[in-house]
Enzyme design. Structure first.
Site, PDB file in Angstrom:
ATOM      1  N   GLN A 181       0.731  -1.187  -0.260  1.00 62.53           N
ATOM      2  CA  GLN A 181      -0.033   0.122   0.124  1.00 62.53           C
ATOM      3  C   GLN A 181       1.029   1.301   0.183  1.00 62.53           C
ATOM      4  O   GLN A 181       1.501   1.487   1.054  1.00 62.53           O
ATOM      5  CB  GLN A 181      -0.909   0.090   1.286  1.00 62.53           C
ATOM      6  CG  GLN A 181      -1.780  -1.354   1.447  1.00 62.53           C
ATOM      7  CD  GLN A 181      -2.741  -1.511  -0.077  1.00 62.53           C
ATOM      8  OE1 GLN A 181      -3.696  -0.579   0.046  1.00 62.53           O
ATOM      9  NE2 GLN A 181      -2.707  -2.358  -0.669  1.00 62.53           N
ATOM     10  N   GLY A 222     -11.867   2.135   4.370  1.00 59.57           N
ATOM     11  CA  GLY A 222     -11.004   1.208   3.824  1.00 59.57           C
ATOM     12  C   GLY A 222     -10.047   2.273   2.790  1.00 59.57           C
ATOM     13  O   GLY A 222      -9.979   3.423   2.779  1.00 59.57           O
ATOM     14  N   HIS A 223      -9.148   1.684   2.058  1.00 48.92           N
ATOM     15  CA  HIS A 223      -8.081   2.631   1.310  1.00 48.92           C
ATOM     16  C   HIS A 223      -8.780   3.008   0.166  1.00 48.92           C
ATOM     17  O   HIS A 223      -9.716   2.478  -0.665  1.00 48.92           O
ATOM     18  CB  HIS A 223      -6.912   1.466   0.949  1.00 48.92           C
ATOM     19  CG  HIS A 223      -7.286   0.160   0.220  1.00 48.92           C
ATOM     20  ND1 HIS A 223      -6.498  -0.599  -0.282  1.00 48.92           N
ATOM     21  CD2 HIS A 223      -8.556  -0.173  -0.020  1.00 48.92           C
ATOM     22  CE1 HIS A 223      -6.947  -1.587  -0.718  1.00 48.92           C
ATOM     23  NE2 HIS A 223      -8.336  -1.536  -0.539  1.00 48.92           N
ATOM     24  N   ASN A 224      -8.287   4.322  -0.094  1.00 47.70           N
ATOM     25  CA  ASN A 224      -8.660   4.887  -1.151  1.00 47.70           C
ATOM     26  C   ASN A 224     -10.025   5.587  -1.116  1.00 47.70           C
ATOM     27  O   ASN A 224     -10.771   6.197  -2.173  1.00 47.70           O
ATOM     28  CB  ASN A 224      -8.494   4.412  -2.433  1.00 47.70           C
ATOM     29  CG  ASN A 224      -7.067   3.888  -2.745  1.00 47.70           C
ATOM     30  OD1 ASN A 224      -6.563   2.829  -2.316  1.00 47.70           O
ATOM     31  ND2 ASN A 224      -6.231   4.954  -3.155  1.00 47.70           N
ATOM     32  N   SER A 242     -12.236   2.489  -1.885  1.00 44.18           N
ATOM     33  CA  SER A 242     -12.355   3.130  -3.136  1.00 44.18           C
ATOM     34  C   SER A 242     -13.926   3.830  -3.056  1.00 44.18           C
ATOM     35  O   SER A 242     -13.882   4.465  -4.482  1.00 44.18           O
ATOM     36  CB  SER A 242     -12.202   2.272  -4.404  1.00 44.18           C
ATOM     37  OG  SER A 242     -10.789   1.787  -4.260  1.00 44.18           O
TER      38      SER A 242
END
Lengths: 322, 322, 322
Positions: A181, A222-224, A242
């Site tokens: 990441q 979560g990521h993004n 996302s």
């Protein structure tokens, strides 16, 4: 803290009714307030308490000024709840401000930039090249990962983890190959983040929390993910990777948002609802399983598993009838 | 990191098309990539971006080799997503490996065994007689309870608590008598555990997480649970005590698994689904309340509470008709 | 620990059958026990294991005394599960008591009062004027906020955050104005709090957890909540602000309770149920979406969104028929 009603009005505005020299030593609820305390009436549901409260002074809207005056001192202001919020802030300012600086037990890695007016609590970890903005207060036992950026005037509560790896793996012959990441987390100004909440770093780009966002405890971002300015989430919400959330959105406790979705501005999600598709239109959205006594639930839940067949049976009947 | 396309192919394989001497300084998404950056196309949905991306080099599958070649440098490989995963790992290896060892602020109790190649982050607590395997990386602010064992090459993110007491009490005259949790937690090799996730120690036997399992953030694993090798769980999943989960299973975010159940290998649980019975057959299982605009939901939820009666009314009609 | 069956009975009571001089070195489950180990039979479901267990001694109810005697040593007691609970406690007492006191790595602010018999684990933070009662054990990496009070004989697991700010804001022109949280958290005696659970401080009054309450991991307790004595909550439960919960209540894992509600004593909530209204009557309440194979679920969930119309169609048919 001890202030007179006059001093409160001088600082926070509003019209004073009754004895302005009354000394106030605490903010309380209408039903619990003592004569040396100030209370507020924001919710019309509690209007009956105005007659019975022992509060020395009450904060009320103009419509209730007369009713309040009949019982003692009052401060009249268009938005009593907002007035109470500002009064409560003043109260803590003087009480327990906490001096800026980095607690000696905190671990700050090389390259981190911490504003002189920021506070880093005990036993925090701040990673390499992280940035903490002016007047931001990080409570005890918080992790800010490397290269993550937090803006000005933020409040980060104990146990928060900012910048752990997003959850990304490529499947390969039945096993999972980790996707490093490489992104970070960027948090705007005036953001508050509740205890034990997690905000993961992005895979390639960054995870972004815009200005004025308020997150309660035990939330997973979560990521993004991107959360638009001034959106707010109650406890235990989860947002998968996302997803882009608009501005001025609100999420009730335990709501879930699946990944790779887009939510418009001014979308409001009822507690425990699962957002499984993008939402382009502002409004309130819900999906909460209704609670019932256990016996009734068992019957209805069992029938629910045959709902589609039920519809087909109904259709067959309708056909027969015509 | 700065590498040429030729160096990437030399290390990770694949066929190079176009200018192999091109220097790459970052991995990016197709839509965000600059000419000095490399991007990948794994999801056919993004195929249109292949024509518009400014990426200096793209990683594509053989079917798209020609289309990619028409626009510049490319690496052709059967599984671009896996290739990206490996490339991303290489990127961080050189960037921020972190030296093995125990951070001086960590507290390690007597009898704990930590591999020389393992990393224990700042402000961690490792209990007596715990074991941490080779090349395992424990982030800052993690708890590993006494006698708990973590295998090799694991990654444990910040805030994780391994080996707190399982939740066990004997009811006695309206109060709860604690059952001391005498077991431990055993974690295999190549396991990753997300931020603030909790794995409780067993009551008598151990809680077991097998090799290659991947757990996201804020997950709760109850005492005496066993999770089979290479299963993966997204954020906020909860697994109650004594449940046995097979290998190669996946759980979407917020899924719940009740206690004392058994799930076969290759079971896939949709996000937010509640697993309330054992599952013997591989496959996808779901149970998510559908979201709707609030007014529609209110009507449908109210009717749902009368669903069983609805079925009876339908049955009565059917009888009348025959 | 090594004790004879006679010594166990001497300390914990019960009637001994068979060889009282047998030395026991471990507590185990019936199916895993070896000849030097003691097991218990509490759940009738496992009765068949009584014949096959290799346990040196078994703890059984009077009804099974004869059956147990036929196979070897036994302890007969009215409630084998309770007996096991007490035996397990004795086991850990001698094993790993942990000496009282404050770990040198903990940070305790001025004015905090910690009982001499209490244990404060490594890397804890205890805020100003907090109070920790006698014999209470706080694990490593716990936060107890300023002015929060914890009673006697409590157990607080790693990662817990007590006394972070409640989630309170006044809306003002699209932004959120913080309401300072002036209350604290008051926790009674004999309370256990699981890993990474959060209990927020009250806005004006206090958040209150009464005596004997047991909370599992990753639970969120909002500000000004009151939980009545001897209530218990499994993992991942969330309780929103100002809700009052009675005594002797239980909550299955993942249950949610909305804010400003009142639940009577002896209310039992099934796992993952959302409590959306007050409950005045003791009993079991449920609201869990039933899991199904994915294809069936898709059909039923789609129909669920038309349930109200379905009812109207049924009503129309009924009218036609009469």
């Amino acid at each position: 803290m001890r202030v007179t009603v006059a001093e409160i009005v001088q600082r926070l505005g509003g019209d004073c009714i009754g004895d302005a020299s009354l000394v106030i030593d605490r903010i309380a609820t209408l039903d619990a307030a003592a004569p040396s305390q100030i209370a507020f009436l924001a919710n019309p549901r509690y209007r009956a308490q105005l007659a019975s409260t022992r509060a020395g002074c009450v904060i009320v809207a103009p419509a209730l000024a007369e009713e309040a005056a009949a019982r003692g001192a009052a401060i009249v202001t268009p938005d009593p709840y907002l007035y109470y919020a500002r009064l409560s802030q003043w109260w803590t300012e003087s009480d327990s401000a906490g001096t800026p600086g980095v607690h000696p037990s905190a671990v700050v890695e090389a390259g981190a930039t911490i504003a002189a007016s920021a506070t880093i609590g005990a036993l925090c970890f701040v990673g390499a090249d992280a940035v903490i903005g002016a007047h931001t207060r990080i409570a005890a036992r918080v992790t800010v990962g490397e290269r993550c950026v937090i803006g000005a005037r933020c409040i980060v509560h104990s146990g928060v983890v900012i910048g752990a790896d997003g959850f990304g793996f490529a499947p390969h012959e039945g096993t999972w190959v980790k996707i490093a990441q490489l992104g970070a987390v960027r948090i705007g100004d005036d953001v508050e983040i509740g205890a034990n909440t997690c905000i993961d770093r992005g895979a390639l780009g960054d995870t972004v929390i815009e200005d004025g966002v308020k997150l309660d405890n035990l939330i997973q971002i979560g990521h993004n993910v991107r959360i638009g300015a001034h959106s707010a989430m109650a406890g235990c919400v989860g947002v998968a990777g996302s997803t882009k959330i608009g501005r001025y959105c609100t999420f009730g406790g335990g709501a879930r948002v699946l990944g790779h979705l887009e939510l418009a501005d001014h979308v409001h999600i009822t507690a425990t609802t699962v957002v499984s598709r993008s939402i382009a239109k502002p409004g309130q959205y819900s999906g909460m399983f209704p609670m019932d006594d256990n016996a009734s639930w068992e019957k209805n839940a069992a029938t629910l598993r045959q709902l589609h067949r039920l519809r087909e049976r109904l259709r067959a009947l309708e056909k027969k009838m015509t």
